[in-house]
Design a protein around this motif. Sequence first.
Motif, PDB file in Angstrom:
ATOM      1  N   GLY A   1      18.813 -28.545   9.310  1.00 19.80           N
ATOM      2  CA  GLY A   1      20.064 -27.668   9.865  1.00 19.80           C
ATOM      3  C   GLY A   1      19.751 -26.011   9.708  1.00 19.80           C
ATOM      4  N   GLY A   2      20.027 -25.617  11.043  1.00 23.68           N
ATOM      5  CA  GLY A   2      20.122 -24.257  11.262  1.00 23.68           C
ATOM      6  C   GLY A   2      18.527 -24.117  12.244  1.00 23.68           C
ATOM      7  N   PRO A   3      18.472 -22.771  12.822  1.00 20.90           N
ATOM      8  CA  PRO A   3      17.487 -22.599  13.857  1.00 20.90           C
ATOM      9  C   PRO A   3      16.253 -22.302  13.283  1.00 20.90           C
ATOM     10  N   ALA A   4      16.045 -21.676  12.179  1.00 21.79           N
ATOM     11  CA  ALA A   4      14.872 -20.946  11.561  1.00 21.79           C
ATOM     12  C   ALA A   4      13.879 -22.008  11.140  1.00 21.79           C
ATOM     13  N   ILE A   5      12.734 -21.626  11.255  1.00 21.78           N
ATOM     14  CA  ILE A   5      11.596 -22.692  10.830  1.00 21.78           C
ATOM     15  C   ILE A   5      10.821 -21.606   9.943  1.00 21.78           C
ATOM     16  N   ARG A   6      10.311 -22.294   8.826  1.00 18.72           N
ATOM     17  CA  ARG A   6       9.210 -21.348   8.100  1.00 18.72           C
ATOM     18  C   ARG A   6       8.135 -22.311   7.604  1.00 18.72           C
ATOM     19  N   THR A   7       6.948 -21.757   7.204  1.00 19.76           N
ATOM     20  CA  THR A   7       5.722 -22.555   6.754  1.00 19.76           C
ATOM     21  C   THR A   7       6.359 -23.954   5.761  1.00 19.76           C
ATOM     22  N   GLY A   8       6.032 -25.038   6.269  1.00 19.47           N
ATOM     23  CA  GLY A   8       6.273 -26.111   5.711  1.00 19.47           C
ATOM     24  C   GLY A   8       7.730 -26.788   6.085  1.00 19.47           C
ATOM     25  N   SER A   9       8.429 -26.174   7.066  1.00 19.16           N
ATOM     26  CA  SER A   9       9.915 -26.760   7.023  1.00 19.16           C
ATOM     27  C   SER A   9       9.777 -27.941   8.218  1.00 19.16           C
ATOM     28  N   THR A  10      11.089 -28.432   8.088  1.00 17.88           N
ATOM     29  CA  THR A  10      11.074 -29.428   9.242  1.00 17.88           C
ATOM     30  C   THR A  10      11.514 -28.711  10.391  1.00 17.88           C
ATOM     31  N   ASN A  11      11.913 -29.438  11.356  1.00 20.72           N
ATOM     32  CA  ASN A  11      12.489 -28.831  12.879  1.00 20.72           C
ATOM     33  C   ASN A  11      13.845 -29.006  13.044  1.00 20.72           C
ATOM     34  N   PRO A  12      14.487 -28.060  13.614  1.00 20.97           N
ATOM     35  CA  PRO A  12      15.914 -28.338  14.108  1.00 20.97           C
ATOM     36  C   PRO A  12      16.250 -29.513  14.643  1.00 20.97           C
ATOM     37  N   THR A  13      17.345 -29.790  14.719  1.00 15.85           N
ATOM     38  CA  THR A  13      17.932 -31.052  15.189  1.00 15.85           C
ATOM     39  C   THR A  13      17.522 -31.607  16.612  1.00 15.85           C
ATOM     40  N   SER A  14      17.251 -32.830  16.619  1.00 14.16           N
ATOM     41  CA  SER A  14      16.967 -33.670  17.861  1.00 14.16           C
ATOM     42  C   SER A  14      16.633 -34.858  17.582  1.00 14.16           C
ATOM     43  N   ASN A  15      17.124 -35.722  18.221  1.00 14.45           N
ATOM     44  CA  ASN A  15      16.978 -37.297  18.190  1.00 14.45           C
ATOM     45  C   ASN A  15      16.709 -38.166  19.208  1.00 14.45           C
ATOM     46  N   LEU A  16      16.262 -39.299  19.137  1.00 12.58           N
ATOM     47  CA  LEU A  16      16.017 -40.213  20.244  1.00 12.58           C
ATOM     48  C   LEU A  16      16.829 -41.608  19.813  1.00 12.58           C
ATOM     49  N   LEU A  17      17.843 -42.010  20.579  1.00 13.17           N
ATOM     50  CA  LEU A  17      18.366 -43.275  20.615  1.00 13.17           C
ATOM     51  C   LEU A  17      17.775 -44.298  21.647  1.00 13.17           C
ATOM     52  N   CYS A  18      17.461 -45.388  21.055  1.00 13.40           N
ATOM     53  CA  CYS A  18      16.966 -46.523  21.847  1.00 13.40           C
ATOM     54  C   CYS A  18      17.661 -47.550  21.615  1.00 13.40           C
ATOM     55  N   LEU A  19      18.562 -47.975  22.419  1.00 11.76           N
ATOM     56  CA  LEU A  19      19.598 -49.163  22.500  1.00 11.76           C
ATOM     57  C   LEU A  19      19.532 -49.865  23.936  1.00 11.76           C
ATOM     58  N   SER A  20      19.494 -51.026  23.856  1.00 12.47           N
ATOM     59  CA  SER A  20      19.613 -52.074  24.863  1.00 12.47           C
ATOM     60  C   SER A  20      18.437 -51.481  26.331  1.00 12.47           C
ATOM     61  N   GLY A  21      17.454 -51.249  25.889  1.00 15.27           N
ATOM     62  CA  GLY A  21      16.694 -50.801  26.755  1.00 15.27           C
ATOM     63  C   GLY A  21      16.654 -49.310  27.289  1.00 15.27           C
ATOM     64  N   GLN A  22      17.622 -48.674  26.906  1.00  7.92           N
ATOM     65  CA  GLN A  22      17.966 -47.272  27.214  1.00  7.92           C
ATOM     66  C   GLN A  22      17.680 -46.269  26.366  1.00  7.92           C
ATOM     67  N   ARG A  23      17.064 -45.309  26.815  1.00  3.31           N
ATOM     68  CA  ARG A  23      16.610 -44.037  25.792  1.00  3.31           C
ATOM     69  C   ARG A  23      17.557 -43.066  25.913  1.00  3.31           C
ATOM     70  N   VAL A  24      18.009 -42.329  25.028  1.00  2.00           N
ATOM     71  CA  VAL A  24      18.815 -41.121  25.305  1.00  2.00           C
ATOM     72  C   VAL A  24      18.538 -40.026  24.062  1.00  2.00           C
ATOM     73  N   VAL A  25      18.301 -39.063  24.723  1.00  3.37           N
ATOM     74  CA  VAL A  25      17.663 -37.760  23.922  1.00  3.37           C
ATOM     75  C   VAL A  25      19.329 -36.984  23.137  1.00  3.37           C
ATOM     76  N   VAL A  26      19.351 -37.141  21.818  1.00  2.66           N
ATOM     77  CA  VAL A  26      20.440 -36.669  21.481  1.00  2.66           C
ATOM     78  C   VAL A  26      20.090 -35.118  20.952  1.00  2.66           C
ATOM     79  N   ASP A  27      20.521 -34.146  21.334  1.00  2.74           N
ATOM     80  CA  ASP A  27      20.294 -32.765  21.009  1.00  2.74           C
ATOM     81  C   ASP A  27      18.781 -32.320  21.278  1.00  2.74           C
ATOM     82  N   CYS A  28      18.505 -31.163  21.339  1.00  2.00           N
ATOM     83  CA  CYS A  28      17.231 -30.441  21.852  1.00  2.00           C
ATOM     84  C   CYS A  28      16.857 -29.116  21.205  1.00  2.00           C
ATOM     85  N   GLY A  29      16.752 -29.271  19.752  1.00  2.00           N
ATOM     86  CA  GLY A  29      16.372 -28.306  19.019  1.00  2.00           C
ATOM     87  C   GLY A  29      15.000 -27.910  19.246  1.00  2.00           C
TER      88      GLY A  29
END
Length: 283
Positions: A12-40
């Motif tokens: 959560g939030g835009p900052a990254i630091r040493t060892g931190s995870t990345n901001p929000t993004s997801n990939l939904l794969c359902l019924s053969g369709q791929r959808v990117v949800v958010d592009c942090g």
Amino acid sequence: MTDHVALLGTKGGPAIRTGSTNPTSNLLCLSGQRVVVDCGLGVTRGLVDQGMALKDLDQIVITHLHSDHYLELGPLLHTAWVAGLKTPVTVHGPEGLAEYWTHFLASMQNDIAIRIEDEGRPDLAGLVHFKVVDPTRGFTIGPLTVRAMATLHPPVTCYAYRFESAGKSVVFSGDTSYMPEMAAFAAGADLLIHEAMLGEALPALMARIGNGDDRLMHHWLRAHTLAADAARIAAAAGVKALALNHLIPSDDPAFGEAEWQASIAADWSGPFYLGHDGMRIPL
């Protein structure tokens, strides 16, 4: 392609630091369709690490216009283009994304023009189309039906999304304060992916950030959901599984999985996923 959700960025939030995870993004794969949800920040690498060819990008959904959710939208589209994209991409989301895209194209106009002239690539601007989400009406993405609901995330417009196909359903909460109405929106879903924060960890996070004042704490408390409340929503909705994402904080070693588990234990005992970058959740 098996049905799943990949959590590409879980911070959560835009900052990254040493060892931190990345901001929000997801990939939904359902019924053969791929959808990117958010592009942090980090979404492009996250998609590649999931084995997706960027030239196959075709559907993107954005929850809202905070930078940790759309900062890398332009770079993702440009990188997909230089990786071979030649088919249309549709971007669904709130008002303002088309304006962002116009300014991104302007910032990269020399590079884009050179690559069109020197490398014979198609016009990037003509490949990308924007659709403004209307929460009073559903829409479709290939075989998927999608519903949107406005959330409580002042001061910006934000949407939760429910994706359904072939008897399966996935709900992304978007960013929101505690919203009991989310239970009805997510009712019976196979998976609820809900943002979450640990209240006891917020003072240390404030100190670590260092350049905000009391308004930042006020924003967290009025615009985001405590993990316990996310668990309460999942229980009321009767979902089959709960994933916590957009974690505030996600990178404080003093607060790990044990603290997150304890925060939801009173309200949720079903299947649970504490998000981390690259996590795949089967559907």
